[in-house]
Design an enzyme around this catalytic site. Structure first.
Site, PDB file in Angstrom:
ATOM      1  N   SER A 171       0.798  -1.225   0.000  1.00 52.81           N
ATOM      2  CA  SER A 171       0.000   0.000   0.000  1.00 52.81           C
ATOM      3  C   SER A 171       0.828   1.272   0.000  1.00 52.81           C
ATOM      4  CB  SER A 171      -0.945   0.008   1.199  1.00 52.81           C
ATOM      5  OG  SER A 171      -0.225  -0.063   2.413  1.00 52.81           O
ATOM      6  N   HIS A 205      -5.421  -3.825  -2.263  1.00 52.03           N
ATOM      7  CA  HIS A 205      -5.184  -2.717  -3.198  1.00 52.03           C
ATOM      8  C   HIS A 205      -5.129  -3.187  -4.648  1.00 52.03           C
ATOM      9  CE1 HIS A 205      -4.454   0.839  -0.648  1.00 52.03           C
ATOM     10  NE2 HIS A 205      -4.044  -0.038   0.254  1.00 52.03           N
ATOM     11  N   LYS A 234     -12.156  -0.511  -1.526  1.00 54.17           N
ATOM     12  CA  LYS A 234     -11.209   0.222  -2.371  1.00 54.17           C
ATOM     13  C   LYS A 234     -11.764   0.281  -3.800  1.00 54.17           C
ATOM     14  CE  LYS A 234      -7.188  -0.352   0.609  1.00 54.17           C
ATOM     15  NZ  LYS A 234      -7.904  -0.734   1.833  1.00 54.17           N
TER      16      LYS A 234
END
Length: 389
Positions: A171, A205, A234
């Site tokens: 991340s 992610h 996300k």
């Protein structure tokens, strides 16, 4: 510091993407370059409509944990859809991806289990391992497969079972785990462990934002982990976390994971919205948004390089500007904010000394004009530095 409070969102207009309003800053509009909502699906009319319809039918909250009376049809629909999306037998929802990691790892670990973890793994993985108290915990150097191989051999004879756990996309930097090499090494070493080696990847992610069809690191590497954890909060633009794996493991986790058993699930409305988002991401609209995302990400990466700035190119919409200095990071983040750009400065101790950066995150809702605004602002900052040097 104090959290910034969003008071409103101004829709896209005039070749620019949406702008954000913050408490204490009046009508000043900010370009948001620090959101995980990579596909921009949280504003999609179909996703909003799905949430509204389910909220009217089922109410705003689940009202109980799942085994009592908190399981709703939208939860089952979403789990089936996510299992299909990832080509797995089964899926299990959690209230958040952090809860998913905390709820998946400890039930798989006992005093005869060793755990191998990448040095830059997410805080949720670190805390899950602490909670589990394995027989041995080893950390291998970030993305270093030679070091992983050495640690694998070091674990021989120390445990019956070995778990190798890594982020898919990291991340802070946007770089990715070499999953094909990792799983190949684990297959080679597996005969040395009576209960085998389990590979676990948290690709929160990556899923939805990485790979030609958004299947994340597994797609890019053409390799598969035994257990995949990801998020709905996300790229899918909603809320919650999940795990996909074999039906046998999911059945075991439903009976053994306290973060699932004793915690309310996401609301039926969130589940319905997420199911619609996954459907969109898997279809033509998702493909178009992914293509746009890649185009804008490459434009920003290329712009950094043209300005002589250091970055990590990975085709993932996390695009770090590596400053490698805390003072410079804080100064640059302030200048960007004054220019109406929200980007996250990551300085020591959040990242190791020498790895300081400004983290930019591209969204499919951004435009070329937005990307150029960032690059123009950085170019002005560099010229200012030259004049004062």
């Amino acid at each position: 510091g104090a959290e910034r409070v969003v008071t409103g969102v101004v829709p896209a207009v005039g070749g620019c993407g949406p702008r954000w309003l913050l408490a204490g800053h009046g009508e000043k509009k900010f370009l948001r370059m620090n959101s995980n909502s990579y596909l921009g699906l949280g504003f999609h009319p179909d996703v909003l409509a799905a949430a509204e319809e389910a909220a009217r039918i089922f109410g705003t909250g689940p009202g109980a944990v799942r085994f009592i009376s908190g399981t709703y049809a939208p939860h089952l629909d979403l789990e089936a859809r996510l299992a299909r999306f990832h080509g797995r037998q089964a899926c299990m929802l959690f209230s958040a991806a952090y809860s998913a990691v905390m709820g998946v790892l400890p039930p798989l670990i006992n005093d005869e289990t060793a755990v191998l973890s990448d040095a830059l793994n997410h805080n949720s993985i670190i805390n899950a391992i602490r909670l589990a108290r394995p027989a041995a915990k080893l950390v291998y150097r970030h993305l270093d497969m030679a070091d992983l191989e050495a640690r694998l051999k070091e674990c021989r004879g120390q445990a019956k079972r070995l778990i190798v756990v890594t982020d898919g996309i990291f991340s802070m930097r946007g770089d990715s785990a070499p999953l094909a090499e990792l799983t190949a090494l684990c297959r080679t070493e597996e005969p040395h462990f009576p209960e085998g080696i389990i590979t676990v990847v948290d690709d929160s992610h990556g899923v939805g934002a990485f790979g030609n069809t958004g299947r994340g690191v597994e797609e890019v590497c053409n390799a598969r982990a035994d257990i995949l954890v990801a998020t709905l909060g996300k790229a899918f633009g909603v809320n919650g976390g999940y795990v996909v794996t074999s039906r046998q493991v999911i059945d075991f986790l439903r009976e053994s994971s306290p973060f699932y058993i004793y915690s309310n699930p996401i609301s039926p409305a969130e589940a319905a919205a997420a199911a619609r988002a996954v459907k969109l991401a898997a279809g033509d609209q998702g493909a178009q948004r992914l293509e746009r995302l890649r185009h804008l990400t490459r434009r920003l990466t290329r712009g950094f390089k043209d300005l002589g700035l250091e970055t990590i190119a990975n085709d993932h919409p996390i695009v770090p500007l590596l400053t490698r200095d805390t003072e410079r990071t804080n100064k640059l983040a302030k200048e960007l904010f004054e220019a109406g750009i929200l980007a996250t400065g990551l300085a020591y101790p959040v990242v190791p000394r020498g790895d300081e950066e400004i983290r930019f995150q591209v969204s499919a809702l951004h435009t070329e004009t937005d990307i150029d605004l960032v690059l123009d602002t950085l170019a002005s900052s560099l010229k200012k530095d030259e004049r004062t040097a």
